[in-house]
Design an enzyme around this catalytic site. Structure first.
Site, mmCIF file in Angstrom:
data_model
loop_
_atom_site.group_PDB
_atom_site.id
_atom_site.type_symbol
_atom_site.label_atom_id
_atom_site.label_comp_id
_atom_site.label_asym_id
_atom_site.label_seq_id
_atom_site.Cartn_x
_atom_site.Cartn_y
_atom_site.Cartn_z
ATOM 1 N N TYR B 131 0.842 -1.193 0.000
ATOM 2 C CA TYR B 131 0.000 0.000 0.000
ATOM 3 C C TYR B 131 0.882 1.250 0.000
ATOM 4 O O TYR B 131 1.786 1.372 0.814
ATOM 5 C CB TYR B 131 -0.910 0.025 1.244
ATOM 6 C CG TYR B 131 -1.970 1.081 1.115
ATOM 7 C CD1 TYR B 131 -3.236 0.782 0.614
ATOM 8 C CD2 TYR B 131 -1.695 2.406 1.439
ATOM 9 C CE1 TYR B 131 -4.197 1.755 0.441
ATOM 10 C CE2 TYR B 131 -2.655 3.398 1.270
ATOM 11 C CZ TYR B 131 -3.898 3.066 0.769
ATOM 12 O OH TYR B 131 -4.849 4.048 0.582
ATOM 13 N N GLN B 192 -10.983 0.013 0.636
ATOM 14 C CA GLN B 192 -11.402 -0.805 -0.513
ATOM 15 C C GLN B 192 -10.201 -1.467 -1.195
ATOM 16 O O GLN B 192 -10.292 -2.599 -1.669
ATOM 17 C CB GLN B 192 -12.253 0.006 -1.510
ATOM 18 C CG GLN B 192 -11.589 1.219 -2.150
ATOM 19 C CD GLN B 192 -11.715 2.486 -1.306
ATOM 20 O OE1 GLN B 192 -11.962 2.420 -0.090
ATOM 21 N NE2 GLN B 192 -11.535 3.650 -1.921
ATOM 22 N N ASN B 215 -3.505 5.814 6.073
ATOM 23 C CA ASN B 215 -4.256 6.618 7.044
ATOM 24 C C ASN B 215 -5.080 5.715 7.976
ATOM 25 O O ASN B 215 -4.935 4.491 7.958
ATOM 26 C CB ASN B 215 -5.148 7.637 6.311
ATOM 27 C CG ASN B 215 -6.216 6.952 5.454
ATOM 28 O OD1 ASN B 215 -6.518 5.765 5.620
ATOM 29 N ND2 ASN B 215 -6.799 7.711 4.541
ATOM 30 N N SER B 238 5.868 9.299 13.796
ATOM 31 C CA SER B 238 7.329 9.223 13.875
ATOM 32 C C SER B 238 7.872 9.708 15.208
ATOM 33 O O SER B 238 7.250 10.525 15.882
ATOM 34 C CB SER B 238 7.960 10.124 12.810
ATOM 35 O OG SER B 238 7.520 9.772 11.551
ATOM 36 N N GLN B 260 12.047 14.939 12.275
ATOM 37 C CA GLN B 260 10.892 14.083 12.551
ATOM 38 C C GLN B 260 9.642 14.919 12.842
ATOM 39 O O GLN B 260 8.535 14.541 12.462
ATOM 40 C CB GLN B 260 11.180 13.113 13.702
ATOM 41 C CG GLN B 260 12.234 12.066 13.349
ATOM 42 C CD GLN B 260 11.970 11.389 12.017
ATOM 43 O OE1 GLN B 260 10.970 10.713 11.837
ATOM 44 N NE2 GLN B 260 12.853 11.598 11.035
ATOM 45 N N HIS B 263 7.157 15.654 10.040
ATOM 46 C CA HIS B 263 6.334 14.588 9.443
ATOM 47 C C HIS B 263 4.860 14.735 9.778
ATOM 48 O O HIS B 263 3.988 14.446 8.966
ATOM 49 C CB HIS B 263 6.786 13.212 9.944
ATOM 50 C CG HIS B 263 7.805 12.558 9.066
ATOM 51 N ND1 HIS B 263 7.571 12.272 7.758
ATOM 52 C CD2 HIS B 263 9.066 12.123 9.312
ATOM 53 C CE1 HIS B 263 8.643 11.691 7.223
ATOM 54 N NE2 HIS B 263 9.567 11.599 8.143
ATOM 55 N N GLU B 329 11.675 4.965 18.040
ATOM 56 C CA GLU B 329 11.814 4.474 16.670
ATOM 57 C C GLU B 329 13.235 4.778 16.160
ATOM 58 O O GLU B 329 13.912 3.904 15.649
ATOM 59 C CB GLU B 329 10.767 5.197 15.803
ATOM 60 C CG GLU B 329 10.763 4.781 14.350
ATOM 61 C CD GLU B 329 9.863 5.684 13.511
ATOM 62 O OE1 GLU B 329 9.483 6.790 13.978
ATOM 63 O OE2 GLU B 329 9.555 5.295 12.364
ATOM 64 N N HIS B 330 13.648 6.058 16.299
ATOM 65 C CA HIS B 330 14.984 6.486 15.879
ATOM 66 C C HIS B 330 15.752 7.011 17.084
ATOM 67 O O HIS B 330 15.227 7.862 17.810
ATOM 68 C CB HIS B 330 14.900 7.636 14.872
ATOM 69 C CG HIS B 330 14.072 7.349 13.665
ATOM 70 N ND1 HIS B 330 12.811 7.893 13.482
ATOM 71 C CD2 HIS B 330 14.317 6.577 12.583
ATOM 72 C CE1 HIS B 330 12.328 7.468 12.321
ATOM 73 N NE2 HIS B 330 13.205 6.663 11.761
ATOM 74 N N ASP B 363 16.725 7.268 6.691
ATOM 75 C CA ASP B 363 15.458 7.386 5.955
ATOM 76 C C ASP B 363 15.633 7.072 4.475
ATOM 77 O O ASP B 363 14.692 6.653 3.812
ATOM 78 C CB ASP B 363 14.911 8.818 6.055
ATOM 79 C CG ASP B 363 14.276 9.091 7.402
ATOM 80 O OD1 ASP B 363 13.958 8.128 8.118
ATOM 81 O OD2 ASP B 363 14.098 10.284 7.745
ATOM 82 N N GLU B 417 -1.386 -35.950 29.580
ATOM 83 C CA GLU B 417 -2.280 -34.947 29.012
ATOM 84 C C GLU B 417 -3.607 -35.578 28.559
ATOM 85 O O GLU B 417 -4.434 -34.902 27.937
ATOM 86 C CB GLU B 417 -1.578 -34.216 27.864
ATOM 87 C CG GLU B 417 -0.380 -33.404 28.376
ATOM 88 C CD GLU B 417 0.301 -32.522 27.330
ATOM 89 O OE1 GLU B 417 -0.059 -32.620 26.138
ATOM 90 O OE2 GLU B 417 1.176 -31.731 27.725
ATOM 91 N N HIS B 422 -3.057 -39.484 20.611
ATOM 92 C CA HIS B 422 -1.654 -39.077 20.517
ATOM 93 C C HIS B 422 -0.751 -40.253 20.891
ATOM 94 O O HIS B 422 0.173 -40.610 20.162
ATOM 95 C CB HIS B 422 -1.362 -37.907 21.467
ATOM 96 C CG HIS B 422 -1.790 -36.567 20.948
ATOM 97 N ND1 HIS B 422 -3.086 -36.245 20.667
ATOM 98 C CD2 HIS B 422 -1.065 -35.453 20.664
ATOM 99 C CE1 HIS B 422 -3.145 -34.999 20.236
ATOM 100 N NE2 HIS B 422 -1.929 -34.485 20.231
#
Lengths: 440, 440
Positions: B131, B192, B215, B238, B260, B263, B329-330, B363, B417, B422
């Site tokens: 995506y 969709q 999104n 971010s 950052q 963003h 993250e960074h 990046d 068990e 088994h």
């Protein structure tokens, strides 16, 4: 009766599609109730945990500390275990450990031709919660399968939780925990246990990741706390696919099909063979064996509702294509030369090769993990391993020269993405401004 | 103003906890709408896809085939790209590929002392959907970061989807796709597109796993189709954490914090330093740089609402503890000897070492992946890698001797068990019945 399909039938494709697309999982909608329980534990902590444990497990104790099982009780569970059972648990434990030790990922650190240093560094997840179900699904073998990879990964703290109806826990689960080196165990279960692990209470420190099987409430609770903590997969009903030629002992293959059917009415056992008369003999034998099981009703429902026997023209040509579409949790290939078929299959949680490797060996003492992807998720995921208890950090190190070499490309990409501060953080260090734009 | 915290303050712990526990993600509840869209695409396929694409993207075409971008258009996007940009994309592509090639896991096959054959076999996920968001978040660099690891893993079919408002797609996204070798691209987006990838339509064959940012609708759609297909992580806003001593150029560190912040208003930039006067100089410089950005409003909101400056007594002793709790993250470590601090930190998506490794290099052109765990999930998960596009199958093979050796332990565990079938599937092959039970 289980379904019978023949690859030569004109309606094969539609029936086969329906077979693999069919949802066997009963989808109880418990999400609102679970949401309420989690909110309650987050808000009221130990008090909520005590109330919910009293309500659901009929276990009434004065303080949250009393929910913890003391060291002496864990030790005693092991000591009181029969020597034959101890020996079996030790065999399983040691074989699981040896196999999983080979899964430890190696750090990588290198310098490329520009002089840029790059690396991947693996570190253990700090703390892990292990959920163990109550009742008939309370399996000592699952304690080992979940705990050993975490230990091998280097997880410092493993917390086990298990519902104890009226305070009673399966002592063999405690014995397995002792063997695996787990010493922090709480008599709690359900969504409230998952909430306590994820958010912590005054008595129970929170964990970073939660693993282990559970009922619909536990599964939904894990889904809801995901993000706050990591979780393992959400396991569906067991599955076995057996690819067998006509030279097998029908009774052996029947027993293998039943070994998964006896787990759950929603379990699925499928046989693919190129010998229709062999298929009939397996079915007859299976009917006979069904009569003599402590879980006959469960196994029969699973086999009749979800079982299937598929006849194909050629095992080597047809079976791999179907097996990849089924993407079974467990795949047995009971043939003289199983590798030729195995090599053509890529979607399976675990493959058991030859006539002397019943899937059950993998459940207990083979060494590989028995927590495997179900519901066709072997198309995109793997069984539990050491990798589930570690995470990787990328490392990058440049000096002034390397930055100067890479700056133009980095700044150009920042420019086309209209990220000015990105461009500037590179340009400012090498006294460059970006192409066709003012990067300050 | 960003928050200022000092580790020596009496309220530090409570303010620091609040800082890291704070949820920055706007939680739009779109789950019902997304559920409706997915159901519609499942039911009506291409017809629903065409209607929804007309409604949401104002793109009106006659047939679903017309949603596919033809080979000539993809090729032209590359050909028409400026040579400087092509060169930058090639540099990024080749460096990402070289680094990710080192991540390919190796198969393992061995025979243990009993003669049991064990193995782990890795195979690529068959098909992957990628995506790519529309609008300002449509980044060519992200196409490379998602597609290259999939290609390196050996994924046979990669399908890209991207919403095209009024039919228009960012040509640089197409150029990056061309460079990465993607030739199946559809002008569709939103829930969709995710539904079409997961369930397929007459025109679009379904995929096995879906990756890439999006999104709130896309994220929710990925959550809802998870299980049917695999998904990558759900990315949050971010984050950057910079650990810097007083010997840094304040303007450099200010630029890094802004890289950052620009963003997303929900992005978070945090500075940890042991030099309060340096911190003030960074803040002053940051105010100055804020004035000259195309995304000033976004960056300012992020910095003022979510930014923080934390002063500690000792970088080597205090910073690692805080960094592990932030699990950024960074993480930039701008010091002369960054390794000493880095070695003490285990929770971070990526670490950038020294004064000449701005996070932005990662990046674009460092070679490591820029898809990294956010919202403290670096405590339990890793950045995108080749491992996200492969899965592992366990292999087990026993002969009669090995089965005889392991049978007693396996049968004992089956017995405790209460899993009769088994035990039987092992016992029947070696003419054994289980201890204290009749396993037929």
């Amino acid at each position: 009766m289980p379904q019978r399909l023949n690859i030569a039938d004109p309606d094969f494709e539609s029936r086969f599609s329906a077979l693999i697309e069919g949802k066997r999982d009963a989808s109880t909608n418990v999400s609102d109730r679970v949401r309420g329980i989690i909110a309650d534990v987050r808000e009221r902590g130990d008090a909520a945990l005590l109330e919910l444990t009293k309500k659901f497990d009929h276990l009434d104790v004065d303080s949250a500390e009393a929910l913890r099982i003391d060291a002496a009780e864990i030790k005693a569970a092991w000591t009181n275990t029969h020597e034959t059972t101890k020996e079996a648990l030790r065999t399983a434990h040691d074989r699981i450990r040896s196999h999983h030790e080979r899964q430890r990922p190696r750090d990588d650190r290198y310098t490329d031709s520009l002089g840029v240093e790059l690396g991947s560094r693996w570190t253990p997840v700090e703390t892990v919660g292990l959920y163990v179900p109550g009742g008939t699904a309370s399996y000592p073998s699952s304690v080992l399968m979940n705990a050993v990879p975490a230990k091998v990964a280097g997880v410092k703290r493993i917390v086990m939780v298990a519902p104890a109806k009226e305070g009673v826990l399966n002592p063999l689960v405690l014995a397995a925990a002792h063997l695996a080196g787990i010493d922090e165990i709480y008599r709690i279960g359900g969504a409230q246990a998952v909430a306590a692990l994820a958010y912590g209470t005054k008595t129970i420190e929170p964990v970073v990741k939660i693993v282990g099987p559970g009922n619909a409430y536990v599964a939904e609770a894990k889904r809801q706390v995901f993000g706050r903590v990591g979780i393992d997969m959400i396991a569906g009903p067991s599955e076995i696919l057996v690819i067998a030629d006509g030279d097998n002992e029908p009774a052996w293959i029947a027993a293998d099909l039943l070994s998964q059917a006896e787990h759950d009415t929603a379990a699925q056992s499928i046989l693919i063979t190129d010998d229709a008369s062999f298929a009939s003999r397996v079915e007859t034998e299976l009917e006979y064996q069904l009569q003599n099981l402590s879980r006959t009703a469960v196994a029969r429902a699973s086999w009749e509702d979800n079982g299937a026997v598929i006849t194909v023209g050629s095992l080597i040509n047809d079976a791999p294509v179907l097996a990849d579409r089924i993407a079974a949790e467990h795949l047995e290939i009971a043939m003289e030369e199983p590798e030729a078929v195995s090599e053509r299959i890529s979607n399976a949680g675990a493959i058991f090769l030859g006539r002397y490797t019943p899937e059950v060996i993998g459940d207990y003492v083979g060494g590989s993990n028995h927590v495997l992807p179900t519901s066709r998720s072997a198309r995109f995921s793997s069984g539990l391993s050491v990798l589930d208890f570690v995470k990787r950090t990328s490392i990058l190190k440049l000096g002034p020269e390397q930055l100067r070499a890479l700056a133009p490309a980095a700044m150009e990409l920042a420019r086309i993405e209209s990220l000015d501060a990105h461009g500037r953080s590179v340009g400012i260090r090498v006294n460059l401004s970006g192409r066709e734009s003012d990067n300050g």
